[in-house]
Design a protein around this motif. Structure first.
Motif, PDB file in Angstrom:
ATOM      1  N   CYS A   1       0.836  -1.192   0.000  1.00 17.38           N
ATOM      2  CA  CYS A   1       0.000   0.000   0.000  1.00 17.38           C
ATOM      3  C   CYS A   1       0.878   1.252   0.000  1.00 17.38           C
ATOM      4  O   CYS A   1       0.591   2.236  -0.692  1.00 17.38           O
ATOM      5  CB  CYS A   1      -0.888   0.028   1.244  1.00 17.38           C
ATOM      6  SG  CYS A   1      -2.093  -1.273   1.288  1.00 17.38           S
ATOM      7  N   VAL A   2       1.955   1.160   0.785  1.00 15.66           N
ATOM      8  CA  VAL A   2       2.867   2.306   0.861  1.00 15.66           C
ATOM      9  C   VAL A   2       3.466   2.571  -0.514  1.00 15.66           C
ATOM     10  O   VAL A   2       3.523   3.704  -0.982  1.00 15.66           O
ATOM     11  CB  VAL A   2       3.973   2.024   1.902  1.00 15.66           C
ATOM     12  CG1 VAL A   2       5.049   3.115   1.834  1.00 15.66           C
ATOM     13  CG2 VAL A   2       3.382   1.975   3.293  1.00 15.66           C
ATOM     14  N   LYS A   3       3.872   1.491  -1.152  1.00 19.04           N
ATOM     15  CA  LYS A   3       4.476   1.651  -2.468  1.00 19.04           C
ATOM     16  C   LYS A   3       3.505   2.275  -3.443  1.00 19.04           C
ATOM     17  O   LYS A   3       3.864   3.033  -4.325  1.00 19.04           O
ATOM     18  CB  LYS A   3       4.919   0.288  -3.004  1.00 19.04           C
ATOM     19  CG  LYS A   3       6.377  -0.014  -2.689  1.00 19.04           C
ATOM     20  CD  LYS A   3       6.818  -1.281  -3.402  1.00 19.04           C
ATOM     21  CE  LYS A   3       8.110  -1.759  -2.785  1.00 19.04           C
ATOM     22  NZ  LYS A   3       8.255  -3.205  -2.922  1.00 19.04           N
ATOM     23  N   ARG A   4       2.260   1.909  -3.273  1.00 20.52           N
ATOM     24  CA  ARG A   4       1.254   2.461  -4.177  1.00 20.52           C
ATOM     25  C   ARG A   4       0.929   3.916  -3.819  1.00 20.52           C
ATOM     26  O   ARG A   4       0.146   4.562  -4.512  1.00 20.52           O
ATOM     27  CB  ARG A   4      -0.040   1.654  -4.079  1.00 20.52           C
ATOM     28  CG  ARG A   4       0.035   0.309  -4.763  1.00 20.52           C
ATOM     29  CD  ARG A   4      -1.283  -0.403  -4.538  1.00 20.52           C
ATOM     30  NE  ARG A   4      -1.248  -1.755  -5.096  1.00 20.52           N
ATOM     31  CZ  ARG A   4      -2.198  -2.649  -4.836  1.00 20.52           C
ATOM     32  NH1 ARG A   4      -3.192  -2.323  -4.010  1.00 20.52           N
ATOM     33  NH2 ARG A   4      -2.140  -3.831  -5.367  1.00 20.52           N
ATOM     34  N   GLY A   5       1.437   4.353  -2.668  1.00 23.87           N
ATOM     35  CA  GLY A   5       1.163   5.713  -2.222  1.00 23.87           C
ATOM     36  C   GLY A   5      -0.202   5.867  -1.579  1.00 23.87           C
ATOM     37  O   GLY A   5      -0.769   6.946  -1.546  1.00 23.87           O
ATOM     38  N   LYS A   6      -0.740   4.732  -1.088  1.00 20.83           N
ATOM     39  CA  LYS A   6      -2.074   4.792  -0.488  1.00 20.83           C
ATOM     40  C   LYS A   6      -2.001   4.848   1.034  1.00 20.83           C
ATOM     41  O   LYS A   6      -3.002   5.023   1.688  1.00 20.83           O
ATOM     42  CB  LYS A   6      -2.862   3.532  -0.886  1.00 20.83           C
ATOM     43  CG  LYS A   6      -3.180   3.438  -2.379  1.00 20.83           C
ATOM     44  CD  LYS A   6      -4.376   4.310  -2.700  1.00 20.83           C
ATOM     45  CE  LYS A   6      -4.720   4.245  -4.185  1.00 20.83           C
ATOM     46  NZ  LYS A   6      -5.221   2.936  -4.556  1.00 20.83           N
ATOM     47  N   ALA A   7      -0.807   4.616   1.601  1.00 19.03           N
ATOM     48  CA  ALA A   7      -0.753   4.541   3.064  1.00 19.03           C
ATOM     49  C   ALA A   7       0.635   4.963   3.521  1.00 19.03           C
ATOM     50  O   ALA A   7       1.585   5.030   2.728  1.00 19.03           O
ATOM     51  CB  ALA A   7      -1.064   3.137   3.538  1.00 19.03           C
ATOM     52  N   GLN A   8       0.742   5.223   4.804  1.00 16.91           N
ATOM     53  CA  GLN A   8       2.037   5.540   5.372  1.00 16.91           C
ATOM     54  C   GLN A   8       2.177   4.778   6.669  1.00 16.91           C
ATOM     55  O   GLN A   8       1.253   4.752   7.485  1.00 16.91           O
ATOM     56  CB  GLN A   8       2.148   7.049   5.614  1.00 16.91           C
ATOM     57  CG  GLN A   8       3.547   7.470   5.967  1.00 16.91           C
ATOM     58  CD  GLN A   8       3.599   8.930   6.389  1.00 16.91           C
ATOM     59  OE1 GLN A   8       2.572   9.633   6.418  1.00 16.91           O
ATOM     60  NE2 GLN A   8       4.781   9.411   6.731  1.00 16.91           N
ATOM     61  N   VAL A   9       3.306   4.111   6.848  1.00 20.37           N
ATOM     62  CA  VAL A   9       3.538   3.358   8.064  1.00 20.37           C
ATOM     63  C   VAL A   9       4.542   4.134   8.901  1.00 20.37           C
ATOM     64  O   VAL A   9       5.550   4.616   8.377  1.00 20.37           O
ATOM     65  CB  VAL A   9       4.091   1.953   7.735  1.00 20.37           C
ATOM     66  CG1 VAL A   9       4.347   1.164   9.013  1.00 20.37           C
ATOM     67  CG2 VAL A   9       3.135   1.212   6.831  1.00 20.37           C
ATOM     68  N   PHE A  10       4.229   4.243  10.168  1.00 22.78           N
ATOM     69  CA  PHE A  10       5.183   4.929  11.036  1.00 22.78           C
ATOM     70  C   PHE A  10       5.153   4.258  12.394  1.00 22.78           C
ATOM     71  O   PHE A  10       4.348   3.359  12.651  1.00 22.78           O
ATOM     72  CB  PHE A  10       4.868   6.420  11.125  1.00 22.78           C
ATOM     73  CG  PHE A  10       3.421   6.734  11.364  1.00 22.78           C
ATOM     74  CD1 PHE A  10       2.894   6.692  12.647  1.00 22.78           C
ATOM     75  CD2 PHE A  10       2.582   7.037  10.291  1.00 22.78           C
ATOM     76  CE1 PHE A  10       1.566   6.968  12.834  1.00 22.78           C
ATOM     77  CE2 PHE A  10       1.252   7.298  10.505  1.00 22.78           C
ATOM     78  CZ  PHE A  10       0.732   7.275  11.787  1.00 22.78           C
ATOM     79  N   GLY A  11       6.026   4.755  13.259  1.00 16.25           N
ATOM     80  CA  GLY A  11       6.082   4.150  14.598  1.00 16.25           C
ATOM     81  C   GLY A  11       7.199   3.150  14.670  1.00 16.25           C
ATOM     82  O   GLY A  11       7.748   2.706  13.647  1.00 16.25           O
ATOM     83  N   GLY A  12       7.526   2.784  15.879  1.00 23.89           N
ATOM     84  CA  GLY A  12       8.655   1.887  16.101  1.00 23.89           C
ATOM     85  C   GLY A  12       8.243   0.439  16.067  1.00 23.89           C
ATOM     86  O   GLY A  12       7.068   0.097  15.826  1.00 23.89           O
ATOM     87  N   GLU A  13       9.220  -0.398  16.296  1.00 18.39           N
ATOM     88  CA  GLU A  13       9.004  -1.849  16.286  1.00 18.39           C
ATOM     89  C   GLU A  13       7.987  -2.236  17.367  1.00 18.39           C
ATOM     90  O   GLU A  13       8.088  -1.802  18.513  1.00 18.39           O
ATOM     91  CB  GLU A  13      10.346  -2.557  16.564  1.00 18.39           C
ATOM     92  CG  GLU A  13      10.323  -4.057  16.409  1.00 18.39           C
ATOM     93  CD  GLU A  13      10.251  -4.478  14.958  1.00 18.39           C
ATOM     94  OE1 GLU A  13       9.665  -5.518  14.673  1.00 18.39           O
ATOM     95  OE2 GLU A  13      10.771  -3.728  14.086  1.00 18.39           O
TER      96      GLU A  13
END
Lengths: 211, 600
Positions: free
Chosen positions: A191-203
């Motif tokens: 999804c991130v690659k498609r530019g539809k989402a962003q992942v953040f935060g730690g492990e």
């Protein structure tokens, strides 16, 4: 967050089957055909047999909501052994079937766990472990399903934790409920690659935001 | 009719008449009529048998093949060849016989067999006017009317010479009788009149021919002009060709010219044949000529329909046919009186005495052997049968082996073939034809008994066994011969399975047919409940079969069954199940029953 949208009319044939018959999986007739448990030497027959196995494994995993299989353990399950006719698949053949499922010919419906990103050579390592993903939905398809779910429930722009997506009551009726974190991460990366989402935060405490 | 149509076997060799034996084969032979080449008869194989000289064309064997009966041959000539001219053997027809012998029916479409044509003559009717010339005083004695050269042996009573009273040697009389017989066969065919629809002797045709024949008959021996109504020369007592026959010959010639039948298959006009030459472009002419001369001397065709020889038995005063030891007691009231071991012993003793006499008489003289050939053959076959009783082989094999005596006559051996560069390939191709013939022979049914298919190794063993221990075929030759089947367009084929196993089967037996029969058999299993309890739905899937079961059901060997099953698997008709008890084969439901993904 609060939105619980069962949307009963949504066409979801795979998830509707367990609703009708939640406990037992209806095996296809071929499952009771003794030669089904011997890999065929004839290429035509063999490819037909392999695709039958592939379909069976996917359907079985979908029904039981399994995202991965450990072959050594799975061999004794009803999937690979038919006690009625006392036939079971050997580990070697099961590996061959999964191996075939990982290829393009098999529709990339499986992937050896531990082999990701290392290419063909890693494939043998993963095969050695005997654990594999069964992609009754491929990661791309999962990404699509997640996007569709976010869209449907109006959660665009909301930050969702991964735990929330796969474990909360809100998603209990969704197909991706109970999905392995690893597979979910994989899907979200798409999804991130498609530019539809962003992942953040730690492990361990990642969050995701769809837009 | 000098040239005859030739019946070919399935293997495109001349089909031999009863008791006819193959003497020699040579390839690269062409035919000449007089000085001219006969078109389309220029490259073929010449088969010399005891009765005929046959030409089988290489390219069009069914169309362009002819046979010359040796009994129609007046004489033969040998030409050794010069520069580019190949060696040739010339066969001259007998002028009288070729006109009088062949009835018009036989010349048309029906295949001519000598039983139909010649049997009435040599069998029972001794020539009325046969004479033998006494070697002592040269007096022409009549041959006794009850003397039959086919059955005569050393114990046949012979009358002494009428002039000097010395008994003639048997061979002398036999020769005289035979030559008289072969010169005078015409009177034995009275039905010619009816077939030609000739009116009486007073008709125009008859009258003309007699008048043109100057009303007298010239004796062929002393040239005395006899009255036409005589059958024996007034001067020397020699036989005369009766005038009635000459008249018939003319009529027959006229009749045949109108009928288109006989000459269609051949561009030749029979009437015009002066002589036929065989041109040997690939060598072999010397042996051919040698054996041709022998065959012409031996005249085996005279023996062909001789009945079994009844002979007096001094011990019991009864007759025994000499062929069977078992048939005699049941019909012989006197011998029934002696029972038990004494009876058996006595019978054995008589049998041995008889055999001794026959063998002793036969081997006294090679010429005499010729006359008693029939007895000796019968005896040899009987011995072969007895020898087989002693061995403990399986009954089928010993039955095959006991046929070996007759099989010997059919097989081509290396010494029958000409020498030269092509002899090896000729041997192999002849062997190939031989094999094909032997395999397709319905009376033996070799292939049928093996379920229509057998491995080459098995066939090799059985074939050599049938040859009876002589002229065995080497495995290399055998395989070469088998590989020629396709090229020679013979009705059997050699097939190589994936694993390299070579099998022999009929040409009509294709993989499709095999698969169909396998599937039909597997289909049957849906209907009958399995003998042992099975866990799967047998109504739906039938049951799996092992190679062993398949072999039993179809009568194949296990190796063949395995190969056939794998062939069907290869074709996608069957699939396999590897179990603890080996591989079982099933109908291929894997292809027929694809998994429906949506039903889950």
């Amino acid at each position: 967050m609060t939105s619980v949208s069962p949307l009963p009319g949504t066409p979801q044939p795979p998830s509707s089957t367990p609703a009708i018959n939640p406990s037992t999986f209806q095996f296809p007739p071929i499952h009771a055909f003794p030669p089904f448990y011997t890999l065929q030497p004839n290429p035509t027959t063999r490819s037909s047999q392999l695709s039958s196995w592939s379909s069976l494994i996917q359907a079985y995993c979908r029904h039981n909501h399994l995202f991965s299989l450990t072959l050594a353990d799975a061999l004794s399950t009803p999937l690979f052994s038919n006690t009625t006719i006392s036939r079971k698949l050997s580990l070697r053949d099961a590996k061959a079937i999964v191996q075939w499922m990982t290829t393009a010919e098999g529709g990339s419906r499986a992937e050896w766990i531990g082999a990701s990103g290392k290419g063909g050579k890693g494939g043998t390592d993963g095969e050695g472990s005997g654990r594999c993903w069964v992609y009754w939905r491929r990661p791309e398809e999962w990404a699509g399903a997640l996007e569709e779910w976010v869209e449907r429930t109006g959660q665009k722009g909301t930050v969702l934790t991964l735990y929330e997506i796969v474990e909360s009551d809100a998603t209990r009726r969704e197909e991706f409920w109970g999905m392995d974190a690893e597979l979910l991460t994989k899907s979200l990366q798409i999804c991130v690659k498609r530019g539809k989402a962003q992942v953040f935060g730690g492990e361990g405490s990642e969050g995701v935001k769809f837009f | 009719m000098f040239l005859h149509q030739l019946d070919l076997t399935t293997a495109l060799r001349p089909s031999l008449l009863p008791e006819e034996t193959l003497l020699f084969v040579q390839d690269a032979v062409g035919l000449y009529e007089g000085k001219f080449k006969i078109p389309q008869y220029q490259n073929g194989q010449a088969y010399l048998t005891s009765h005929r000289a046959c030409y089988v064309d290489h390219d069009e064997p069914r169309q362009n093949s002819v046979a010359i009966f040796l009994r129609d041959v007046e004489r033969s000539e040998f030409y050794a060849g010069f520069l580019k001219s190949s060696p040739k053997i010339t066969l001259y027809p007998k002028p009288v016989k070729r006109l009088s012998l062949a009835p018009p029916v036989a010349t048309s479409n029906t295949p001519t067999t000598p039983e139909r044509r010649g049997s009435p003559v040599p069998a029972s009717t001794p020539p009325l006017s046969a004479t033998w010339v006494c070697p002592i005083c040269s007096f022409s004695n009549p041959v006794p009317s009850n003397f039959d050269p086919a059955t005569a042996n050393a114990r046949t009573p012979l009358p002494p010479c009428l002039a000097c009273g010395i008994k003639p040697p048997l061979v002398h009389v036999v020769k005289a009788a035979i030559s008289a017989m072969s010169n005078r066969q015409a009177p034995a065919l009275p039905p010619k009149d009816d077939r030609n629809g000739l009116p009486g002797p007073s008709s125009g045709i008859g009258g003309r021919s007699i008048s043109s024949g100057s009303n007298s008959l010239t004796c062929p021996r002393c040239t005395f002009q006899n009255h036409p109504s005589l059958t024996i020369c007034e001067m020397c007592g020699g036989p005369l060709a009766p005038p009635a026959d000459k008249r018939l010959e003319v009529a027959q010639e006229l009749g045949r010219a109108e009928s288109p039948g006989p000459s269609l298959s051949t561009p030749l006009k029979d009437e015009t044949i002066e002589c036929i030459k065989l041109s040997f472009r690939g060598g072999g002419e010397k042996i051919f000529y040698e054996r041709l001369k022998n065959a012409l001397v031996q005249r085996k065709w005279l023996l062909q329909s001789a009945p079994p020889i009844p002979k007096p038995r001094p011990a019991s005063g009864n007759f025994d046919d000499g062929y069977s030891t078992t048939a005699a007691p049941s019909v012989d009231p006197e011998r029934n009186k002696v029972v038990g071991i004494a009876g058996l012993e006595r019978r054995g003793l008589e049998q041995r005495k008889n055999n001794e006499a026959v063998i002793g008489g036969a081997f006294e003289d090679l010429e005499a052997l010729m006359t008693s050939a029939k007895e000796i053959i019968a005896l040899a076959e009987q011995f072969a049968g007895q020898a087989n009783l002693g061995t403990n082989g399986n009954p089928e094999a010993s039955a095959l082996a006991s046929q070996s005596a007759s099989a010997l006559g059919l097989v081509t051996t290396k010494d029958m073939l000409g020498s030269g560069s092509g002899s090896e390939s000729l041997y192999v191709s002849e062997l190939s034809r031989n094999l094909a013939e032997w395999l397709t022979d319905d009376t033996r049914g070799v292939l049928r008994r093996e379920g229509g298919i057998m491995t080459l190794v098995d066939l090799w063993a059985v074939f050599n066994r049938a040859r009876g221990g002589v002229e065995l075929v080497s495995p290399a030759d055998f395989e070469k011969a088998a590989r020629l089947w396709d090229k020679l367009k013979l009705p059997v084929r050699l097939r190589q399975f994936k694993s390299g196993l070579l099998v022999v089967q009929g040409r009509d037996r294709t993989d499709e047919k095999t698969i169909a029969s396998l599937l039909a058999w597997l289909k049957e299993q849906h209907n009958e409940p399995p003998t042992v309890k099975v866990l799967w739905g047998w109504q739906e899937y039938g049951k799996g079969v092992t190679a062993q079961e398949t072999a039993e059901h179809f009568g194949w060997s296990v190796g063949v069954a395995t190969e056939e099953l794998e062939m069907a698997e290869e074709a996608g008709a069957l699939c396999r199940e590897q179990g603890l008890d080996g591989v079982r084969f099933w109908e291929n439901w894997l292809l027929k029953l694809p998994f429906e993904a949506s039903t889950g």
